[in-house]
Write a protein that holds these residues in place. Structure first.
Motif, PDB file in Angstrom:
ATOM      1  N   ILE A   3     -24.914 -43.063 -29.820  1.00  0.00           N
ATOM      2  CA  ILE A   3     -23.858 -42.465 -29.006  1.00  0.00           C
ATOM      3  C   ILE A   3     -22.712 -42.126 -29.926  1.00  0.00           C
ATOM      4  CG2 ILE A   3     -22.221 -42.872 -27.125  1.00  0.00           C
ATOM      5  CD1 ILE A   3     -24.257 -45.036 -26.126  1.00  0.00           C
ATOM      6  N   ALA A   4     -22.204 -40.895 -29.841  1.00  0.00           N
ATOM      7  CA  ALA A   4     -21.024 -40.493 -30.597  1.00  0.00           C
ATOM      8  C   ALA A   4     -19.857 -40.373 -29.623  1.00  0.00           C
ATOM      9  CB  ALA A   4     -21.251 -39.164 -31.306  1.00  0.00           C
ATOM     10  N   VAL A   5     -18.704 -40.894 -30.036  1.00  0.00           N
ATOM     11  CA  VAL A   5     -17.486 -40.762 -29.242  1.00  0.00           C
ATOM     12  C   VAL A   5     -16.456 -40.046 -30.095  1.00  0.00           C
ATOM     13  CG1 VAL A   5     -15.712 -41.945 -27.903  1.00  0.00           C
ATOM     14  CG2 VAL A   5     -18.006 -42.949 -28.069  1.00  0.00           C
ATOM     15  N   GLY A  53     -28.746 -37.645 -35.394  1.00  0.00           N
ATOM     16  CA  GLY A  53     -29.513 -38.438 -34.430  1.00  0.00           C
ATOM     17  C   GLY A  53     -28.780 -38.788 -33.148  1.00  0.00           C
ATOM     18  N   VAL A  54     -27.644 -38.145 -32.906  1.00  0.00           N
ATOM     19  CA  VAL A  54     -26.867 -38.436 -31.699  1.00  0.00           C
ATOM     20  C   VAL A  54     -27.644 -37.996 -30.462  1.00  0.00           C
ATOM     21  CG1 VAL A  54     -24.760 -37.796 -30.442  1.00  0.00           C
ATOM     22  CG2 VAL A  54     -24.649 -38.381 -32.878  1.00  0.00           C
ATOM     23  N   GLU A  55     -27.663 -38.877 -29.458  1.00  0.00           N
ATOM     24  CA  GLU A  55     -28.332 -38.576 -28.194  1.00  0.00           C
ATOM     25  C   GLU A  55     -27.348 -38.413 -27.044  1.00  0.00           C
ATOM     26  OE1 GLU A  55     -32.010 -41.084 -27.753  1.00  0.00           O
ATOM     27  OE2 GLU A  55     -31.153 -41.943 -29.593  1.00  0.00           O
ATOM     28  N   ALA A  66     -19.731 -25.586 -26.900  1.00  0.00           N
ATOM     29  CA  ALA A  66     -20.249 -26.844 -27.450  1.00  0.00           C
ATOM     30  C   ALA A  66     -21.196 -27.506 -26.452  1.00  0.00           C
ATOM     31  CB  ALA A  66     -19.102 -27.789 -27.803  1.00  0.00           C
ATOM     32  N   ILE A  67     -20.824 -27.496 -25.185  1.00  0.00           N
ATOM     33  CA  ILE A  67     -21.683 -28.100 -24.163  1.00  0.00           C
ATOM     34  C   ILE A  67     -23.050 -27.412 -24.135  1.00  0.00           C
ATOM     35  CG2 ILE A  67     -21.989 -28.421 -21.667  1.00  0.00           C
ATOM     36  CD1 ILE A  67     -18.923 -28.907 -21.530  1.00  0.00           C
ATOM     37  N   GLU A  68     -23.055 -26.090 -24.218  1.00  0.00           N
ATOM     38  CA  GLU A  68     -24.322 -25.345 -24.213  1.00  0.00           C
ATOM     39  C   GLU A  68     -25.198 -25.737 -25.396  1.00  0.00           C
ATOM     40  OE1 GLU A  68     -23.873 -21.118 -23.847  1.00  0.00           O
ATOM     41  OE2 GLU A  68     -22.518 -21.317 -22.140  1.00  0.00           O
ATOM     42  N   ILE A  69     -24.599 -25.876 -26.580  1.00  0.00           N
ATOM     43  CA  ILE A  69     -25.390 -26.245 -27.757  1.00  0.00           C
ATOM     44  C   ILE A  69     -25.929 -27.659 -27.610  1.00  0.00           C
ATOM     45  CG2 ILE A  69     -25.347 -26.629 -30.252  1.00  0.00           C
ATOM     46  CD1 ILE A  69     -23.180 -24.374 -30.348  1.00  0.00           C
ATOM     47  N   PHE A  70     -25.081 -28.588 -27.159  1.00  0.00           N
ATOM     48  CA  PHE A  70     -25.566 -29.959 -26.929  1.00  0.00           C
ATOM     49  C   PHE A  70     -26.718 -29.952 -25.939  1.00  0.00           C
ATOM     50  CE2 PHE A  70     -21.338 -31.624 -28.446  1.00  0.00           C
ATOM     51  CZ  PHE A  70     -21.848 -32.362 -29.508  1.00  0.00           C
ATOM     52  N   ASN A  71     -26.571 -29.214 -24.837  1.00  0.00           N
ATOM     53  CA  ASN A  71     -27.639 -29.156 -23.836  1.00  0.00           C
ATOM     54  C   ASN A  71     -28.928 -28.599 -24.428  1.00  0.00           C
ATOM     55  OD1 ASN A  71     -26.056 -30.231 -21.776  1.00  0.00           O
ATOM     56  ND2 ASN A  71     -25.414 -28.239 -21.017  1.00  0.00           N
ATOM     57  N   SER A  72     -28.808 -27.580 -25.287  1.00  0.00           N
ATOM     58  CA  SER A  72     -30.012 -26.982 -25.889  1.00  0.00           C
ATOM     59  C   SER A  72     -30.718 -27.956 -26.820  1.00  0.00           C
ATOM     60  CB  SER A  72     -29.657 -25.693 -26.639  1.00  0.00           C
ATOM     61  OG  SER A  72     -28.999 -25.977 -27.860  1.00  0.00           O
ATOM     62  N   ARG A  73     -29.973 -28.950 -27.315  1.00  0.00           N
ATOM     63  CA  ARG A  73     -30.557 -29.963 -28.208  1.00  0.00           C
ATOM     64  C   ARG A  73     -30.897 -31.251 -27.447  1.00  0.00           C
ATOM     65  NH1 ARG A  73     -28.866 -29.707 -34.334  1.00  0.00           N
ATOM     66  NH2 ARG A  73     -30.346 -31.403 -34.218  1.00  0.00           N
ATOM     67  N   ASN A  74     -30.815 -31.199 -26.117  1.00  0.00           N
ATOM     68  CA  ASN A  74     -31.112 -32.359 -25.261  1.00  0.00           C
ATOM     69  C   ASN A  74     -30.214 -33.551 -25.566  1.00  0.00           C
ATOM     70  OD1 ASN A  74     -33.240 -31.112 -23.771  1.00  0.00           O
ATOM     71  ND2 ASN A  74     -34.532 -31.340 -25.565  1.00  0.00           N
ATOM     72  N   LYS A  76     -26.988 -35.542 -24.242  1.00  0.00           N
ATOM     73  CA  LYS A  76     -26.214 -35.727 -23.012  1.00  0.00           C
ATOM     74  C   LYS A  76     -24.727 -35.623 -23.324  1.00  0.00           C
ATOM     75  CE  LYS A  76     -25.521 -38.759 -19.058  1.00  0.00           C
ATOM     76  NZ  LYS A  76     -25.546 -37.673 -18.107  1.00  0.00           N
ATOM     77  N   VAL A  77     -24.006 -34.860 -22.511  1.00  0.00           N
ATOM     78  CA  VAL A  77     -22.562 -34.665 -22.673  1.00  0.00           C
ATOM     79  C   VAL A  77     -21.825 -35.430 -21.578  1.00  0.00           C
ATOM     80  CG1 VAL A  77     -20.688 -32.970 -22.638  1.00  0.00           C
ATOM     81  CG2 VAL A  77     -22.884 -32.396 -23.710  1.00  0.00           C
ATOM     82  N   VAL A  78     -20.862 -36.254 -21.994  1.00  0.00           N
ATOM     83  CA  VAL A  78     -20.016 -36.990 -21.058  1.00  0.00           C
ATOM     84  C   VAL A  78     -18.578 -36.588 -21.344  1.00  0.00           C
ATOM     85  CG1 VAL A  78     -19.254 -39.263 -20.259  1.00  0.00           C
ATOM     86  CG2 VAL A  78     -21.633 -38.923 -20.984  1.00  0.00           C
ATOM     87  N   THR A  79     -17.948 -35.897 -20.395  1.00  0.00           N
ATOM     88  CA  THR A  79     -16.540 -35.528 -20.536  1.00  0.00           C
ATOM     89  C   THR A  79     -15.710 -36.298 -19.508  1.00  0.00           C
ATOM     90  OG1 THR A  79     -16.823 -33.625 -19.050  1.00  0.00           O
ATOM     91  CG2 THR A  79     -17.038 -33.214 -21.426  1.00  0.00           C
ATOM     92  N   GLY A  80     -14.416 -36.283 -19.717  1.00  0.00           N
ATOM     93  CA  GLY A  80     -13.506 -36.974 -18.807  1.00  0.00           C
ATOM     94  C   GLY A  80     -13.250 -38.414 -19.196  1.00  0.00           C
TER      95      GLY A  80
END
Length: 109
Positions: A3-5, A53-55, A66-74, A76-80
């Motif tokens: 997990i990356a923060v 290796g971030v998931e 950025a969200i689109e690229i993360f989604n294309s690489r599977n 998970k994006v957590v905002t807020g």
């Protein structure tokens, strides 16, 4: 799971691309370390983190590209998210941190 923060000091950064560091949390080993943000260039950071290796990526806010690229690489994006970066990663692991789904429309954070 890695997990990356996006972080400013020990706190979750308001905007993913403008963070100082990424807190990298290994949920299996229960270990964390930081890596510096290598620079905010369109499309670069999602691939940089994916190559590490971030998931899951956690941030206060993030742009749609950025969200689109993360989604294309599977990834998970957590905002807020807000508050202590390590606590946010641990809360995600416990199922206590959900994404607000907010997308930043400008970079004025």
């Amino acid at each position: 799971m890695i997990i990356a923060v996006a972080a400013m000091k020990e706190q979750v950064a308001e905007h993913f691309g403008h963070c100082e560091t990424f807190l990298m949390y290994d949920s299996l080993k229960k270990e964390a370390f930081t890596i510096p943000n290598p620079g905010h260039k369109p499309g670069y950071l999602p691939n940089f983190l994916g190559d590490h290796g971030v998931e899951v990526i956690i941030a206060g806010g993030m742009g749609g590209g950025a969200i689109e690229i993360f989604n294309s690489r599977n990834i998970k994006v957590v905002t807020g998210a807000q508050g202590d970066a390590l606590a946010a990663a641990e809360a995600f692991c416990r199922g206590e941190l959900n994404s607000s789904g907010d997308v930043c429309q400008e970079h004025m954070h």
